[in-house]
Design a protein around this motif. Structure first.
Motif, short mmCIF file in Angstrom:
data_model
loop_
_atom_site.label_atom_id
_atom_site.label_comp_id
_atom_site.label_asym_id
_atom_site.label_seq_id
_atom_site.Cartn_x
_atom_site.Cartn_y
_atom_site.Cartn_z
N ASN A 45 0.81 -1.22 0.00
CA ASN A 45 0.00 0.00 0.00
C ASN A 45 0.84 1.28 0.00
OD1 ASN A 45 -2.50 -1.41 0.11
ND2 ASN A 45 -2.21 -1.73 2.32
N VAL A 46 1.96 1.25 0.70
CA VAL A 46 2.78 2.46 0.88
C VAL A 46 4.13 2.27 0.23
CG1 VAL A 46 3.78 4.05 2.57
CG2 VAL A 46 1.57 2.97 3.03
N CYS A 47 4.59 3.28 -0.48
CA CYS A 47 5.92 3.23 -1.11
C CYS A 47 7.00 3.25 -0.03
CB CYS A 47 6.09 4.41 -2.06
SG CYS A 47 7.74 4.53 -2.78
N GLN A 54 0.63 5.44 -3.77
CA GLN A 54 0.40 5.37 -5.22
C GLN A 54 1.22 4.23 -5.83
OE1 GLN A 54 0.44 9.12 -7.35
NE2 GLN A 54 0.27 10.27 -5.42
N VAL A 55 1.18 3.08 -5.17
CA VAL A 55 1.97 1.93 -5.60
C VAL A 55 1.11 1.02 -6.47
CG1 VAL A 55 3.35 -0.05 -4.86
CG2 VAL A 55 3.34 2.05 -3.50
N PHE A 84 6.97 -3.79 -7.89
CA PHE A 84 6.08 -2.68 -7.62
C PHE A 84 6.71 -1.38 -8.13
CE2 PHE A 84 5.55 -5.78 -4.17
CZ PHE A 84 4.20 -6.06 -4.28
N ARG A 85 5.84 -0.45 -8.52
CA ARG A 85 6.30 0.86 -8.96
C ARG A 85 5.43 1.94 -8.33
NH1 ARG A 85 5.10 4.64 -12.85
NH2 ARG A 85 6.89 5.84 -13.67
N CYS A 86 6.10 2.97 -7.84
CA CYS A 86 5.38 4.09 -7.22
C CYS A 86 5.17 5.19 -8.27
CB CYS A 86 6.17 4.65 -6.02
SG CYS A 86 5.39 6.08 -5.24
N LYS A 91 10.07 5.23 -8.34
CA LYS A 91 10.98 4.17 -7.96
C LYS A 91 10.26 2.82 -7.90
CE LYS A 91 14.23 7.05 -5.39
NZ LYS A 91 14.95 7.27 -4.12
N THR A 92 11.06 1.76 -8.11
CA THR A 92 10.50 0.41 -8.10
C THR A 92 11.07 -0.39 -6.93
OG1 THR A 92 12.23 -0.42 -9.57
CG2 THR A 92 10.22 0.39 -10.59
N SER A 93 10.35 -1.39 -6.53
CA SER A 93 10.79 -2.29 -5.46
C SER A 93 10.32 -3.70 -5.79
CB SER A 93 10.24 -1.84 -4.10
OG SER A 93 8.83 -1.78 -4.11
N ILE A 94 10.95 -4.67 -5.14
CA ILE A 94 10.66 -6.08 -5.38
C ILE A 94 10.11 -6.70 -4.10
CG2 ILE A 94 11.61 -8.30 -6.12
CD1 ILE A 94 11.66 -6.26 -8.32
N ALA A 95 9.14 -7.58 -4.24
CA ALA A 95 8.59 -8.29 -3.09
C ALA A 95 9.68 -9.12 -2.41
CB ALA A 95 7.44 -9.19 -3.53
N GLN A 96 9.67 -9.12 -1.08
CA GLN A 96 10.68 -9.84 -0.31
C GLN A 96 10.02 -10.95 0.52
OE1 GLN A 96 13.90 -9.29 -0.83
NE2 GLN A 96 13.33 -7.63 -2.25
N THR A 97 10.83 -11.93 0.90
CA THR A 97 10.34 -13.09 1.66
C THR A 97 11.39 -13.54 2.66
OG1 THR A 97 9.70 -15.42 1.47
CG2 THR A 97 11.15 -14.56 -0.23
N PRO A 98 10.96 -14.05 3.82
CA PRO A 98 11.93 -14.59 4.78
C PRO A 98 12.61 -15.87 4.32
CG PRO A 98 9.68 -14.93 5.55
CD PRO A 98 9.59 -14.02 4.36
N VAL A 99 12.14 -16.44 3.21
CA VAL A 99 12.77 -17.66 2.69
C VAL A 99 14.21 -17.39 2.26
CG1 VAL A 99 12.69 -19.37 0.83
CG2 VAL A 99 10.60 -18.70 2.02
N VAL A 100 14.45 -16.20 1.73
CA VAL A 100 15.79 -15.85 1.25
C VAL A 100 16.00 -14.36 1.50
CG1 VAL A 100 14.96 -15.39 -1.08
CG2 VAL A 100 17.37 -15.95 -0.71
N ARG A 101 17.23 -13.98 1.80
CA ARG A 101 17.54 -12.59 2.04
C ARG A 101 17.54 -11.78 0.74
NH1 ARG A 101 22.36 -12.38 6.63
NH2 ARG A 101 21.28 -13.68 8.19
N ARG A 102 17.40 -10.50 0.91
CA ARG A 102 17.38 -9.59 -0.25
C ARG A 102 18.69 -9.72 -1.03
NH1 ARG A 102 14.71 -4.71 -1.46
NH2 ARG A 102 15.93 -3.29 -2.75
N GLN A 103 18.57 -9.86 -2.35
CA GLN A 103 19.70 -9.96 -3.28
C GLN A 103 20.61 -11.15 -2.97
OE1 GLN A 103 21.59 -6.08 -3.16
NE2 GLN A 103 20.04 -5.18 -4.50
N HIS A 104 20.05 -12.22 -2.39
CA HIS A 104 20.78 -13.45 -2.14
C HIS A 104 20.13 -14.59 -2.94
CE1 HIS A 104 22.65 -11.21 1.06
NE2 HIS A 104 23.40 -12.23 1.39
N GLN A 105 20.92 -15.63 -3.17
CA GLN A 105 20.42 -16.79 -3.91
C GLN A 105 20.41 -18.06 -3.06
OE1 GLN A 105 23.01 -16.87 -7.37
NE2 GLN A 105 21.48 -15.80 -8.60
N ILE A 106 20.91 -18.00 -1.85
CA ILE A 106 20.94 -19.15 -0.95
C ILE A 106 19.86 -18.95 0.11
CG2 ILE A 106 22.33 -20.50 0.65
CD1 ILE A 106 24.80 -19.57 -0.84
N SER A 107 18.96 -19.90 0.25
CA SER A 107 17.86 -19.75 1.19
C SER A 107 18.37 -19.76 2.63
CB SER A 107 16.85 -20.88 1.00
OG SER A 107 17.40 -22.12 1.41
N GLU A 108 17.53 -19.24 3.53
CA GLU A 108 17.89 -19.21 4.94
C GLU A 108 18.04 -20.63 5.51
OE1 GLU A 108 18.28 -16.13 7.19
OE2 GLU A 108 18.98 -15.99 5.12
#
Length: 275
Positions: A45-47, A54-55, A84-86, A91-108
């Protein structure tokens, strides 16, 4: 099996607890790895940059995440992340998940599995092969854990307990703990006088070392020679364990010497032998 039960079974098998990851589907068409496809999406909802409402959704970005092996098969999660884009700031952003850290390829989960494996007597190469990562990734985990467990050399307790113990390859090592909190201060691989002195001189200032008022130790004459040099205000205290140990050893030696004075067929001999 319907799509709902298949999604749930895949989620349980791979330990994916993030409910925002949906439409899980397993593909076993290639021999090298199991490929699991999924979509990560939620309402934003919020940038995160300008805090405006305005996302809008702006397509997806596909990432590849290494999950823990299943039945010795490499598992790759091919995840379509919502972009997402505001409209306000652009600016744009990507959905994140606790399965893997931001900009990482190895899961937690894979990272935690690697951490547990590091306590085993194995090479980095074998660990990397097991979890389908590079040796550099394993090396980075070792460095990261080392920073987390690095002690802060900013002071010493009033009471220090020092002793030696048998560590790896029958080698004697040196250990120091806090006498009040029972926290480990340090463990040195050796017990040589120069090694112990250099550690405290290089890591603790004279002001820190003057805070120590008691050093609890055994009757090792080696330590007595440099304790006052390192800790000028400390008193030497022999710990109760070694005092009791010495008394029991002396008592046992006396018992054996007295037992040998009697003939093996006498009651006195067997009484002394039994105790």
């Amino acid at each position: 099996m319907n799509s709902m039960s298949q999604d749930q079974s895949t989620r349980l098998l791979l330990q994916i607890k993030d409910k925002n990851i949906t439409h899980l589907r397993v593909s076993d068409t290639k021999r090298d790895a199991l490929r699991v496809y999924g979509t990560l999406s939620y309402k934003l909802n919020v940038c995160p940059y300008c805090a405006q409402r305005q996302v809008v959704c702006n397509g997806h970005k596909t990432v590849y995440v290494r999950l823990p092996n299943v039945s010795e098969r490499t598992v790759i999660l091919i995840l379509r992340k919502q972009r997402f884009r505001c409209k306000a700031c652009g600016k744009t952003s990507i959905a994140q998940t606790p399965v893997v850290r931001r900009q990482h390829q190895i899961s937690e989960n894979t990272r935690h599995a690697i951490d547990k494996t590091l306590i085993e007597d194995r090479t980095m190469r074998s660990i990397a092969d097991q979890y389908n990562v590079s040796t550099n990734s394993v090396s980075r985990r070792i460095l990261a854990l080392g920073k987390q467990t690095m002690p802060a050399y900013d002071g010493l307790p009033q009471t220090l307990c020092i002793d030696e113990f048998r560590s790896t390859s029958n080698q004697m090592s040196f250990i120091t703990i806090d006498g009040q909190k029972h926290d480990i201060i340090t463990i040195l691989p050796g017990r040589q006088t120069n090694e112990i002195k250099q550690f405290f001189l290089n890591h603790y200032s004279l002001k820190n070392r003057e805070q120590v008022t008691q050093v609890v130790m055994d009757l090792n004459a080696q330590y007595q020679t440099f304790i006052h040099c390192l800790f000028p205000n400390a008193k030497l205290i022999v710990d109760n364990f070694h005092l009791v140990q010495m008394a029991l050893r002396a008592l046992n030696q006396t018992r054996v010497q007295l037992m040998k004075k009697y003939h093996p067929n006498t009651p006195e001999y067997w009484v002394l032998k039994s105790y």
